[in-house]
Scaffold this motif. Structure first.
Motif, PDB file in Angstrom:
ATOM      1  N   ALA A   1      -1.087  10.996  10.910  1.00  0.00           N
ATOM      2  CA  ALA A   1      -1.449  10.526   9.567  1.00  0.00           C
ATOM      3  C   ALA A   1      -0.725   9.218   9.281  1.00  0.00           C
ATOM      4  N   ARG A   2      -1.003   8.213  10.093  1.00  0.00           N
ATOM      5  CA  ARG A   2      -0.397   6.894   9.878  1.00  0.00           C
ATOM      6  C   ARG A   2      -1.422   6.023   9.153  1.00  0.00           C
ATOM      7  N   PHE A   3      -1.294   5.957   7.846  1.00  0.00           N
ATOM      8  CA  PHE A   3      -2.286   5.286   7.019  1.00  0.00           C
ATOM      9  C   PHE A   3      -1.601   4.299   6.089  1.00  0.00           C
ATOM     10  N   GLN A   4      -2.415   3.431   5.469  1.00  0.00           N
ATOM     11  CA  GLN A   4      -1.930   2.562   4.401  1.00  0.00           C
ATOM     12  C   GLN A   4      -2.288   3.200   3.073  1.00  0.00           C
ATOM     13  N   LEU A   5      -1.296   3.369   2.231  1.00  0.00           N
ATOM     14  CA  LEU A   5      -1.503   4.010   0.938  1.00  0.00           C
ATOM     15  C   LEU A   5      -1.697   2.958  -0.147  1.00  0.00           C
ATOM     16  N   ILE A   6      -2.748   3.121  -0.928  1.00  0.00           N
ATOM     17  CA  ILE A   6      -2.947   2.299  -2.123  1.00  0.00           C
ATOM     18  C   ILE A   6      -2.987   3.233  -3.324  1.00  0.00           C
ATOM     19  N   LEU A   7      -2.036   3.061  -4.220  1.00  0.00           N
ATOM     20  CA  LEU A   7      -2.000   3.813  -5.472  1.00  0.00           C
ATOM     21  C   LEU A   7      -2.487   2.896  -6.583  1.00  0.00           C
ATOM     22  N   ALA A   8      -3.340   3.417  -7.435  1.00  0.00           N
ATOM     23  CA  ALA A   8      -3.800   2.657  -8.596  1.00  0.00           C
ATOM     24  C   ALA A   8      -3.629   3.529  -9.827  1.00  0.00           C
ATOM     25  N   THR A   9      -3.053   2.970 -10.867  1.00  0.00           N
ATOM     26  CA  THR A   9      -2.810   3.757 -12.067  1.00  0.00           C
ATOM     27  C   THR A   9      -2.889   2.893 -13.318  1.00  0.00           C
TER      28      THR A   9
ATOM     29  N   ARG B   1       9.030   4.364  -1.143  1.00  0.00           N
ATOM     30  CA  ARG B   1       8.278   4.207   0.101  1.00  0.00           C
ATOM     31  C   ARG B   1       7.096   3.258  -0.041  1.00  0.00           C
ATOM     32  N   VAL B   2       6.885   2.728  -1.245  1.00  0.00           N
ATOM     33  CA  VAL B   2       5.787   1.788  -1.493  1.00  0.00           C
ATOM     34  C   VAL B   2       6.355   0.373  -1.445  1.00  0.00           C
ATOM     35  N   ASP B   3       5.840  -0.452  -0.562  1.00  0.00           N
ATOM     36  CA  ASP B   3       6.419  -1.778  -0.306  1.00  0.00           C
ATOM     37  C   ASP B   3       6.078  -2.807  -1.385  1.00  0.00           C
ATOM     38  N   LEU B   4       4.841  -2.764  -1.887  1.00  0.00           N
ATOM     39  CA  LEU B   4       4.350  -3.814  -2.783  1.00  0.00           C
ATOM     40  C   LEU B   4       3.902  -3.190  -4.102  1.00  0.00           C
ATOM     41  N   ARG B   5       4.464  -3.691  -5.202  1.00  0.00           N
ATOM     42  CA  ARG B   5       4.082  -3.195  -6.532  1.00  0.00           C
ATOM     43  C   ARG B   5       3.562  -4.379  -7.336  1.00  0.00           C
ATOM     44  N   VAL B   6       2.371  -4.228  -7.869  1.00  0.00           N
ATOM     45  CA  VAL B   6       1.696  -5.350  -8.525  1.00  0.00           C
ATOM     46  C   VAL B   6       1.250  -4.930  -9.914  1.00  0.00           C
ATOM     47  N   ARG B   7       1.543  -5.761 -10.899  1.00  0.00           N
ATOM     48  CA  ARG B   7       1.057  -5.563 -12.256  1.00  0.00           C
ATOM     49  C   ARG B   7      -0.207  -6.398 -12.429  1.00  0.00           C
ATOM     50  N   MET B   8      -1.335  -5.738 -12.688  1.00  0.00           N
ATOM     51  CA  MET B   8      -2.611  -6.440 -12.828  1.00  0.00           C
ATOM     52  C   MET B   8      -2.667  -7.153 -14.180  1.00  0.00           C
TER      53      MET B   8
ATOM     54  N   ALA C   1       0.490  -4.000   7.253  1.00  0.00           N
ATOM     55  CA  ALA C   1       0.246  -2.552   7.121  1.00  0.00           C
ATOM     56  C   ALA C   1       1.175  -1.917   6.098  1.00  0.00           C
ATOM     57  N   HIS C   2       1.340  -2.574   4.955  1.00  0.00           N
ATOM     58  CA  HIS C   2       2.240  -2.097   3.909  1.00  0.00           C
ATOM     59  C   HIS C   2       1.486  -1.277   2.861  1.00  0.00           C
ATOM     60  N   HIS C   3       2.237  -0.419   2.148  1.00  0.00           N
ATOM     61  CA  HIS C   3       1.685   0.377   1.056  1.00  0.00           C
ATOM     62  C   HIS C   3       1.731  -0.430  -0.244  1.00  0.00           C
ATOM     63  N   VAL C   4       0.784  -0.145  -1.160  1.00  0.00           N
ATOM     64  CA  VAL C   4       0.629  -0.942  -2.376  1.00  0.00           C
ATOM     65  C   VAL C   4       0.474  -0.031  -3.586  1.00  0.00           C
ATOM     66  N   LEU C   5       1.064  -0.456  -4.708  1.00  0.00           N
ATOM     67  CA  LEU C   5       0.837   0.168  -6.012  1.00  0.00           C
ATOM     68  C   LEU C   5       0.251  -0.877  -6.949  1.00  0.00           C
ATOM     69  N   LEU C   6      -0.926  -0.585  -7.512  1.00  0.00           N
ATOM     70  CA  LEU C   6      -1.584  -1.467  -8.470  1.00  0.00           C
ATOM     71  C   LEU C   6      -1.536  -0.796  -9.845  1.00  0.00           C
ATOM     72  N   THR C   7      -0.919  -1.461 -10.811  1.00  0.00           N
ATOM     73  CA  THR C   7      -0.807  -0.935 -12.167  1.00  0.00           C
ATOM     74  C   THR C   7      -1.471  -1.894 -13.135  1.00  0.00           C
ATOM     75  N   GLY C   8      -2.305  -1.343 -14.028  1.00  0.00           N
ATOM     76  CA  GLY C   8      -2.950  -2.211 -15.003  1.00  0.00           C
ATOM     77  C   GLY C   8      -4.002  -1.476 -15.795  1.00  0.00           C
ATOM     78  N   PRO C   9      -4.489  -2.083 -16.864  1.00  0.00           N
ATOM     79  CA  PRO C   9      -5.514  -1.449 -17.703  1.00  0.00           C
ATOM     80  C   PRO C   9      -6.793  -1.194 -16.913  1.00  0.00           C
ATOM     81  N   PRO C  10      -7.638  -0.300 -17.416  1.00  0.00           N
ATOM     82  CA  PRO C  10      -8.908  -0.052 -16.721  1.00  0.00           C
ATOM     83  C   PRO C  10      -9.805  -1.283 -16.753  1.00  0.00           C
ATOM     84  N   GLY C  11     -10.585  -1.441 -15.678  1.00  0.00           N
ATOM     85  CA  GLY C  11     -11.532  -2.548 -15.636  1.00  0.00           C
ATOM     86  C   GLY C  11     -10.974  -3.858 -15.151  1.00  0.00           C
ATOM     87  N   THR C  12      -9.752  -3.860 -14.629  1.00  0.00           N
ATOM     88  CA  THR C  12      -9.156  -5.117 -14.169  1.00  0.00           C
ATOM     89  C   THR C  12      -9.358  -5.365 -12.677  1.00  0.00           C
ATOM     90  N   GLY C  13     -10.009  -4.427 -11.963  1.00  0.00           N
ATOM     91  CA  GLY C  13     -10.331  -4.668 -10.556  1.00  0.00           C
ATOM     92  C   GLY C  13      -9.476  -3.911  -9.566  1.00  0.00           C
TER      93      GLY C  13
END
Length: 504
Positions: free
Chosen positions: A340-348, A382-389, A212-224
């Motif tokens: 408001a106990r949710f999992q946050l996914i940020l994509a940018t 506060r975001v546990d997982l940061r991923v470079r696409m 139940a961790h929060h995630v940040l996904l960073t990468g160019p458009p169209g990578t999923g």
């Protein structure tokens, strides 16, 4: 002096308060007055109720009618009191016997011709009625399936005011009984196998689902990024009975429930547009504080696509909810609370121009810093997982064989969740992300050898105390996925790598 009592419910956040409605007839010139802090819509109920009674072939009293709503200091609003007001007036006028009104809560808006219309918040209202030891409830027929979710309460559905009055006069067949509950239709589950490549992001999504961790996904458009985010609910376990009622109560207040599937049993997925206002995100509005999208994502996933397009104040408004799991909206007359106990996914995207290849970027360094600067340090902490696409141009030939399906990954997530729930059951937590730092450092402290790298990071100022706690939670999740009894140095190192700022 004729006097009658009826019962209804006022909602303040997800908390219901039983409202006693007293009707008094006589003592002044003919008119109708409502006391007890009614809002404009409730004040207009006088005309709606009078017309509904007249069009139901009943007579409105020709004397002073005083309607008092208690507790008097609690603000009351909405049209959900109409049915209770009409019944109280007719009992006070001697047109209807009072016996069945005792111990019965009535919810519903009245049309001018006497039809009973649906209102929001039936489920939390009836939960409050059951807690107050009321025995019966009369609700609009369209809300009967939702009302039947509350056990220990005799529930009946009404089509019109005439049916309710007939029932009050002793005809037990006048109102509808709830039908046998139908299984909720299974929502469509998107398959993880549809996502091309991205092994690191797939692994991060599995870890996020398991703990139940929060995630940040960073990468160019169209990578999923969006495809991955939409597949996270399919990896999560079904909601427990208690969680399902909490989520359904919030959606009932928001007015987003359907009669076909009144009970929400799967993790909700909410994806607000970047133009959403702060009240739209956290809740609020004029008068009654309504739940925002983060509350509608309770026990589910909040996906913020193009996160850097959100205004900074929108993003910062999430910080308290991420830490405490609830939103408290302060109003003049009290505090409305929404879970408001949710999992946050940020994509940018990595920059405003967002070309397929970073080497083609035309943004100045200042523009890139300003763009990514909307994701502040306190929020990222506060975001546990940061991923470079990975860019698509670098993925040809990476995958060998068929990618794993949602069902395969969900099976591993379920095992890891079971291990975590068994570990935390004495505390009442279901996932590693819910375990507070003091418990992890004291009762479940790891050997110094396992946390040596984390300690060095804290001494160097690379990791904050909050970040260290979140690393420990991720390390426990990695150990659960590996079916190890406790995290080792490799798990802690992998958790630290997930917090690498270069992924932003």
């Amino acid at each position: 002096m004729p006097l009658a009592r009826a019962w209804s419910v006022a909602l303040f956040g997800v908390d219901g308060v039983i409202v006693e409605i007293e009707a008094d007839i006589g003592g002044g010139r003919p008119r109708t007055q409502i006391v007890g802090l009614p809002d404009a819509s409730l004040n207009e109920a006088k005309e709606r109720v009078r017309a509904a009674i007249r069009n139901s072939r009943e007579e409105w009293p020709t004397e002073l009618v005083t309607l008092a709503l208690s507790p008097a200091a609690l603000p009351k609003g909405g049209a959900g009191y109409d049915l209770a007001l009409a019944c109280a007036v007719l009992v006070a006028a001697g047109r209807v016997p009072p016996e069945r009104l005792a111990g019965t809560v009535l919810l519903g808006e009245l049309a001018l011709d006497g039809r009973v219309r649906s209102v929001r918040g039936v489920l939390p209202g009836l939960l409050a009625a059951r807690k107050a030891d009321l025995r019966r409830a009369v609700v609009p027929t369209p809300a009967l399936t939702e009302a039947a979710l509350v056990t220990g309460l005799e529930v009946r559905g009404a089509d019109c005011l005439v049916d309710v009055l007939t029932w009050l006069r002793g005809d037990s067949e006048a109102l509808h009984e709830p039908s046998a509950p139908q299984p909720s239709p299974s929502p469509e589950v998107l398959d993880l196998a549809d996502v091309i490549g991205q092994p690191e992001a797939r692994w991060a999504l599995e870890v996020a689902a398991a703990g139940a961790h929060h995630v940040l996904l960073t990468g160019p458009p169209g990578t999923g990024k969006t495809m991955l985010a939409k597949r996270l609910p399919g990896l999560l376990p079904p909601l427990t009975e208690e969680q399902a009622l909490e989520v359904t109560a919030i959606h009932s207040i928001a007015g987003s429930l359907t009669a076909r599937s009144p009970l929400i049993t799967t993790a909700p997925f909410v994806a607000p547009h970047h133009s959403t206002s702060v009240p739209g995100l956290v809740g609020g509005g004029v008068g009654f504080a309504k739940p925002g999208v983060i509350s509608r994502a309770h026990h589910g996933v909040l996906f913020m696509d193009e996160a850097c397009e959100f205004a900074a104040n929108r993003l910062e408004s999430l910080r308290t909810a991420l830490e405490e799991g609830e939103v408290r909206l302060v109003r003049r007359d009290g505090v409305a609370r929404y879970p408001a106990r949710f999992q946050l996914i940020l994509a940018t995207n990595p920059c405003p121009c967002a070309p397929p290849r970073e080497s083609d970027c035309t943004c100045s360094p200042h523009a890139r810093r300003r763009y990514l600067g909307r994701l502040s340090g306190p929020l990222l902490d506060r975001v546990d997982l940061r991923v470079r696409m990975r860019p698509m141009t670098a993925m040809s030939g990476v995958e060998v064989g068929q990618p794993e399906t949602t069902a395969q990954v969900r099976a591993r997530v379920a095992k890891a969740r079971h291990r975590a729930a068994d570990r935390w059951k004495q505390h009442g937590w279901l996932a590693n992300a819910q375990a507070p730092g003091p418990i992890l450092r004291r009762e479940f402290a790891l050997p110094a050898k396992a946390t040596a790298l984390l300690d060095r990071g804290m001494r160097a100022g690379v990791v904050t105390a909050r970040g260290a706690d979140r690393c420990l939670r991720v390390a426990w999740t990695l150990a659960d996925l590996a079916e190890d009894d406790q995290p080792g140095a490799d798990h802690v190192a992998a958790a630290l790598e997930f917090r690498d700022r270069r992924a932003v």
